[in-house]
Motif scaffolding. Structure first.
Motif, PDB file in Angstrom:
ATOM      1  N   LEU A  14      30.694  65.998  36.159  1.00 41.17           N
ATOM      2  CA  LEU A  14      32.073  66.259  36.325  1.00 41.17           C
ATOM      3  C   LEU A  14      32.355  67.217  34.958  1.00 41.17           C
ATOM      4  CD1 LEU A  14      33.860  63.130  37.125  1.00 41.17           C
ATOM      5  CD2 LEU A  14      32.841  64.487  38.599  1.00 41.17           C
ATOM      6  N   ASP A  15      33.577  68.066  35.227  1.00 41.13           N
ATOM      7  CA  ASP A  15      33.969  68.752  34.135  1.00 41.13           C
ATOM      8  C   ASP A  15      34.307  67.593  32.937  1.00 41.13           C
ATOM      9  OD1 ASP A  15      34.267  71.369  34.809  1.00 41.13           O
ATOM     10  OD2 ASP A  15      35.565  70.582  36.610  1.00 41.13           O
ATOM     11  N   GLY A  16      33.899  67.784  31.802  1.00 40.72           N
ATOM     12  CA  GLY A  16      34.173  66.960  30.640  1.00 40.72           C
ATOM     13  C   GLY A  16      32.976  66.025  30.502  1.00 40.72           C
ATOM     14  N   ALA A  17      31.887  66.108  31.330  1.00 44.72           N
ATOM     15  CA  ALA A  17      31.045  64.927  31.642  1.00 44.72           C
ATOM     16  C   ALA A  17      30.144  65.156  30.262  1.00 44.72           C
ATOM     17  CB  ALA A  17      30.078  64.736  32.544  1.00 44.72           C
ATOM     18  N   GLY A  18      29.884  66.477  29.709  1.00 43.90           N
ATOM     19  CA  GLY A  18      29.130  66.858  28.611  1.00 43.90           C
ATOM     20  C   GLY A  18      27.952  67.520  28.986  1.00 43.90           C
ATOM     21  N   SER A  21      18.757  74.264  33.567  1.00 43.22           N
ATOM     22  CA  SER A  21      20.174  75.055  33.594  1.00 43.22           C
ATOM     23  C   SER A  21      21.380  74.026  33.629  1.00 43.22           C
ATOM     24  CB  SER A  21      19.976  75.527  35.099  1.00 43.22           C
ATOM     25  OG  SER A  21      21.268  76.064  35.574  1.00 43.22           O
ATOM     26  N   ASP A  22      22.254  74.276  33.219  1.00 45.56           N
ATOM     27  CA  ASP A  22      23.427  73.577  33.123  1.00 45.56           C
ATOM     28  C   ASP A  22      24.348  74.059  34.654  1.00 45.56           C
ATOM     29  OD1 ASP A  22      25.931  72.211  32.923  1.00 45.56           O
ATOM     30  OD2 ASP A  22      26.494  73.597  30.927  1.00 45.56           O
ATOM     31  N   ARG A  23      24.014  73.135  35.489  1.00 52.70           N
ATOM     32  CA  ARG A  23      24.594  73.333  36.738  1.00 52.70           C
ATOM     33  C   ARG A  23      23.652  73.997  37.909  1.00 52.70           C
ATOM     34  NH1 ARG A  23      29.092  70.724  37.060  1.00 52.70           N
ATOM     35  NH2 ARG A  23      30.444  70.103  35.135  1.00 52.70           N
ATOM     36  N   TYR A  24      23.814  73.653  38.917  1.00 52.44           N
ATOM     37  CA  TYR A  24      23.040  74.518  40.138  1.00 52.44           C
ATOM     38  C   TYR A  24      23.637  74.211  41.253  1.00 52.44           C
ATOM     39  CZ  TYR A  24      18.693  75.902  42.598  1.00 52.44           C
ATOM     40  OH  TYR A  24      17.927  76.545  43.272  1.00 52.44           O
ATOM     41  N   PHE A  25      22.992  74.275  42.435  1.00 51.92           N
ATOM     42  CA  PHE A  25      24.008  74.043  43.906  1.00 51.92           C
ATOM     43  C   PHE A  25      24.428  72.676  43.979  1.00 51.92           C
ATOM     44  CE2 PHE A  25      19.349  73.750  45.833  1.00 51.92           C
ATOM     45  CZ  PHE A  25      19.639  72.334  46.177  1.00 51.92           C
ATOM     46  N   PHE A  26      24.167  71.980  43.356  1.00 49.78           N
ATOM     47  CA  PHE A  26      24.875  70.497  43.439  1.00 49.78           C
ATOM     48  C   PHE A  26      26.227  70.695  43.066  1.00 49.78           C
ATOM     49  CE2 PHE A  26      20.487  69.809  42.551  1.00 49.78           C
ATOM     50  CZ  PHE A  26      19.926  69.196  43.428  1.00 49.78           C
ATOM     51  N   SER A  27      26.413  71.395  42.117  1.00 49.36           N
ATOM     52  CA  SER A  27      28.073  71.525  41.634  1.00 49.36           C
ATOM     53  C   SER A  27      28.383  72.366  42.821  1.00 49.36           C
ATOM     54  CB  SER A  27      27.944  72.576  40.315  1.00 49.36           C
ATOM     55  OG  SER A  27      27.429  71.947  39.422  1.00 49.36           O
ATOM     56  N   SER A  28      27.873  73.419  43.635  1.00 46.15           N
ATOM     57  CA  SER A  28      28.782  73.971  44.668  1.00 46.15           C
ATOM     58  C   SER A  28      28.964  72.858  45.856  1.00 46.15           C
ATOM     59  CB  SER A  28      27.801  75.116  45.206  1.00 46.15           C
ATOM     60  OG  SER A  28      27.831  76.178  44.435  1.00 46.15           O
ATOM     61  N   LEU A  29      28.087  72.093  46.182  1.00 42.24           N
ATOM     62  CA  LEU A  29      28.302  70.898  47.015  1.00 42.24           C
ATOM     63  C   LEU A  29      29.422  70.189  46.842  1.00 42.24           C
ATOM     64  CD1 LEU A  29      24.394  70.432  48.057  1.00 42.24           C
ATOM     65  CD2 LEU A  29      26.274  71.464  49.330  1.00 42.24           C
ATOM     66  N   LYS A  70      33.435  63.823  42.194  1.00 41.28           N
ATOM     67  CA  LYS A  70      32.577  62.716  41.925  1.00 41.28           C
ATOM     68  C   LYS A  70      31.853  62.012  43.407  1.00 41.28           C
ATOM     69  CE  LYS A  70      32.172  58.541  39.132  1.00 41.28           C
ATOM     70  NZ  LYS A  70      31.270  59.212  38.163  1.00 41.28           N
ATOM     71  N   GLU A  71      32.953  62.150  44.424  1.00 42.41           N
ATOM     72  CA  GLU A  71      32.414  61.716  45.807  1.00 42.41           C
ATOM     73  C   GLU A  71      31.369  62.476  46.339  1.00 42.41           C
ATOM     74  OE1 GLU A  71      36.320  61.429  47.474  1.00 42.41           O
ATOM     75  OE2 GLU A  71      36.780  59.430  46.892  1.00 42.41           O
ATOM     76  N   GLY A  72      31.857  63.892  45.901  1.00 43.32           N
ATOM     77  CA  GLY A  72      30.902  65.000  46.684  1.00 43.32           C
ATOM     78  C   GLY A  72      29.444  64.852  45.923  1.00 43.32           C
TER      79      GLY A  72
END
Length: 206
Positions: free
Chosen positions: A14-18, A98-106, A165-167
């Motif tokens: 999440l945003d703020g997770a570090g 990488s900091d983020r990938y397509f999981f963030s999009s989902l 988080k649910e996503g």
């Protein structure tokens, strides 16, 4: 057949997770191993990535469907750019983190847009070998975001992060064989989180 990209690690949360903090620690840790590697992030520093950051800052508004496609375009360049793309670096024998990938999009763009459509938009992209998910309570993330004293991005709201988080949980249920989820308790200290990453991944490549 689902493609797994070996030596590709992705940080999610999440945003703020570090995730950004841990990326810096991983950078330092990998530099001490002597292994060749590349540290990167999404959105990228490309022109498309800069447009995305303007949207995230709230400078202007577009539909979630547009945001999802912007991220997909940025990701395509991130992977396949012939000069500095992820694929090129992996083919040169590097570990890419990488900091983020397509999981963030989902997790993010499926709120207000269809999850299956976001999945389809990203269906051509390979899965990473490892997903490091910093599983942090929403309350903790919002407190950290508030403590920054900065303008919040459009997704940095409590109700939104609950849905994000649910996503994440939804998309992690569909991980193919060969893509390993490493779930880390985000309520731990920064040092403890990094120690888990170090023990579960970095020490294994030595």
């Amino acid at each position: 057949m689902t493609k797994i990209l070996k030596n590709f690690w992705v940080l999610e949360g999440l945003d703020g997770a570090g995730t950004t903090t841990q990326l810096k620690k991983i950078d330092k840790g990998l530099s001490e191993t002597g292994k060749a590697y590349m540290i990167t992030a999404e959105p990228t520093a490309s022109e498309t990535g800069r447009i995305i950051r303007r949207v995230l800052s709230g400078e202007f508004s577009v539909p979630q469907s547009t945001v999802a496609r912007l991220f997909s375009a940025d990701r395509d360049n991130h992977l396949y750019n012939p000069e500095n793309g992820i694929i090129k670096n992996i083919n040169e024998g590097k570990i890419v983190v990488s900091d983020r990938y397509f999981f963030s999009s989902l997790a993010y763009q499926s709120i207000g847009f269809d999850f299956d459509t976001v999945m389809l938009i990203n269906s051509s992209f390979p899965y990473p070998e490892y997903v490091i998910y910093i599983d942090t309570p929403v309350d903790d993330c919002i407190k950290r975001i508030d403590s920054r004293g900065q303008e919040k991005e459009i997704y940095e709201k409590y109700e939104y992060q609950v849905k994000v988080k649910e996503g994440y949980e939804k998309c992690f249920k569909t991980l193919p064989e060969g893509c390993t989820l490493i779930r880390i308790d985000g309520s731990l200290s920064r040092e403890e989180i990094y120690e888990e990453i170090k023990n579960k991944l970095i020490n294994k490549i030595l």
